[in-house]
Enzyme design. Structure first.
Site, mmCIF file in Angstrom:
data_model
loop_
_atom_site.group_PDB
_atom_site.id
_atom_site.type_symbol
_atom_site.label_atom_id
_atom_site.label_comp_id
_atom_site.label_asym_id
_atom_site.label_seq_id
_atom_site.Cartn_x
_atom_site.Cartn_y
_atom_site.Cartn_z
ATOM 1 N N ASP A 70 11.261 2.853 -1.657
ATOM 2 C CA ASP A 70 10.318 3.962 -1.488
ATOM 3 C C ASP A 70 10.584 4.757 -0.218
ATOM 4 O OD1 ASP A 70 9.539 1.811 0.099
ATOM 5 O OD2 ASP A 70 7.701 1.428 -1.018
ATOM 6 N N HIS A 121 0.057 -4.425 -3.861
ATOM 7 C CA HIS A 121 1.053 -3.453 -4.323
ATOM 8 C C HIS A 121 2.469 -3.966 -4.092
ATOM 9 C CE1 HIS A 121 1.114 -1.058 -0.238
ATOM 10 N NE2 HIS A 121 2.040 -1.984 -0.228
ATOM 11 N N GLU A 171 0.468 1.156 -6.414
ATOM 12 C CA GLU A 171 -0.860 0.732 -5.986
ATOM 13 C C GLU A 171 -1.685 0.205 -7.162
ATOM 14 O OE1 GLU A 171 -1.326 0.580 -2.909
ATOM 15 O OE2 GLU A 171 -1.048 2.445 -1.812
ATOM 16 N N ASN A 215 -3.196 -5.353 -0.767
ATOM 17 C CA ASN A 215 -3.934 -5.067 -2.014
ATOM 18 C C ASN A 215 -3.110 -5.410 -3.252
ATOM 19 O OD1 ASN A 215 -2.011 -3.071 -2.027
ATOM 20 N ND2 ASN A 215 -3.424 -1.341 -2.089
HETATM 21 C C1 F6R Z 1 7.989 -1.363 1.583
HETATM 22 C C2 F6R Z 1 7.086 -1.474 0.464
HETATM 23 C C3 F6R Z 1 5.729 -2.099 0.563
HETATM 24 C C4 F6R Z 1 5.635 -3.251 1.548
HETATM 25 C C5 F6R Z 1 4.211 -3.780 1.608
HETATM 26 C C6 F6R Z 1 4.053 -4.901 2.624
HETATM 27 O O1 F6R Z 1 9.192 -0.734 1.195
HETATM 28 O O2 F6R Z 1 7.434 -1.018 -0.552
HETATM 29 O O3 F6R Z 1 5.361 -2.544 -0.711
HETATM 30 O O4 F6R Z 1 6.513 -4.273 1.155
HETATM 31 O O5 F6R Z 1 3.329 -2.755 1.945
HETATM 32 O O6 F6R Z 1 4.226 -4.357 3.883
HETATM 33 P P1 F6R Z 1 4.351 -5.304 5.186
HETATM 34 O O7 F6R Z 1 5.593 -6.107 4.951
HETATM 35 O O8 F6R Z 1 4.500 -4.365 6.332
HETATM 36 O O9 F6R Z 1 3.130 -6.138 5.223
#
Ligand code: F6R
Length: 245
Positions: free
Chosen positions: A67, A138, A143, A136
């Site tokens: 992303d 995702h 989401e 959450n």
């Molecule tokens: C990152 C991504 C997100 C993160 C998720 C967890 O490329 O796609 O799904 O993996 O938000 O983020 P952290 O690791 O910062 O808790």
């Protein structure tokens, strides 16, 4: 689902890096699907150490990231392109012309999403997709919603995600409101999926996604259907499901 239990974040990172290293060693021209955020940083550090010790060669590896924020140029220090350079690519012998990330500066969302899906399809999916898990539930920026979205798409970040990511920006208002994200289809196309998760803050999401029903309100739950899904989780992340292990 294969569960690998780890002690703490460092142990998660070591175990995940060993799995990725074995993929690169078995297939030097593999395609790695990569993630940003705090979860994989330790894994990338371990991979860099393996490269520096001569254990790993990235020269033929290609990558496809999950992303990118819409509206951030690739040199912005919060863009995911910048994150990948500073946390991995600049420290190993990878050919960065083979490193793919959605272009957050393309204002034509339809064209950008179609372009990115064509990249994923041309690879036939990643050999291994590395994922983190949002608090959450995702994966990528897919989401919680009423349906799983298959293609790469432009998504409005939820309040929870904006709050979670505000720590990286000068203020909450500076957090971009939209992102391009690989869809559930692109993630599920990967031959192997490896999700790293650590900390009590993720314990509810781990329970909902991997120990509950498969539903789009817990996007990570779709991984229960992947034929080769490995979850590497530490004690804190597993703290709400300890009685089920
Ligand atoms: C990152 C991504 C997100 C993160 C998720 C967890 O490329 O796609 O799904 O993996 O938000 O983020 P952290 O690791 O910062 O808790």
């Amino acid at each position: 689902m294969r569960l690998i239990r780890a002690k703490d974040y460092q142990d998660v990172s070591r175990k995940a890096a060993n799995i990725i290293a074995s993929v690169i060693q078995l297939k030097p021209d593999c395609v790695l699907g990569l993630a940003t955020g705090s979860s994989p940083v330790g894994t990338y550090k371990e991979l860099i150490a393996k490269y520096e010790s001569g254990e790993l060669d990235f020269s033929q590896v290609k990558t496809v990231n999950l992303d990118e924020y819409v509206g951030l140029p690739k040199d912005h220090d919060q863009s995911y392109a910048y994150f990948m350079r500073t946390n991995l690519f600049d420290h190993v012998n990878i050919d960065q012309s083979g490193c793919n990330i959605p272009n957050g500066m393309n204002p034509d969302a339809e064209a950008e999403c179609a372009r990115y899906d064509a990249v994923i399809d041309a690879f036939g999916g990643a050999d291994l997709q590395l994922l983190g898990l949002g608090p959450n539930g995702h994966i990528g920026f897919n989401e919680p919603a009423d349906a799983f979205v298959k293609p790469t798409n432009k998504i409005a970040l939820t309040k929870a995600t904006i709050d979670a990511n505000a720590r990286f920006f000068a203020s909450r208002d500076d957090v971009p409101k939209f992102a391009y994200t690989m869809g559930i289809g692109g993630i599920m196309k990967a031959k192997r999926v490896l999700l790293v998760v650590s900390g009590k803050g993720k314990a509810q999401a781990v329970k909902d996604c991997f120990f509950g029903p498969i539903c789009p309100q817990a996007p990570g739950s779709i991984l229960q259907l992947h034929p080769d899904f490995t979850l590497v989780a530490d004690e804190d992340a597993l703290s709400l499901v300890a009685d089920q292990l």
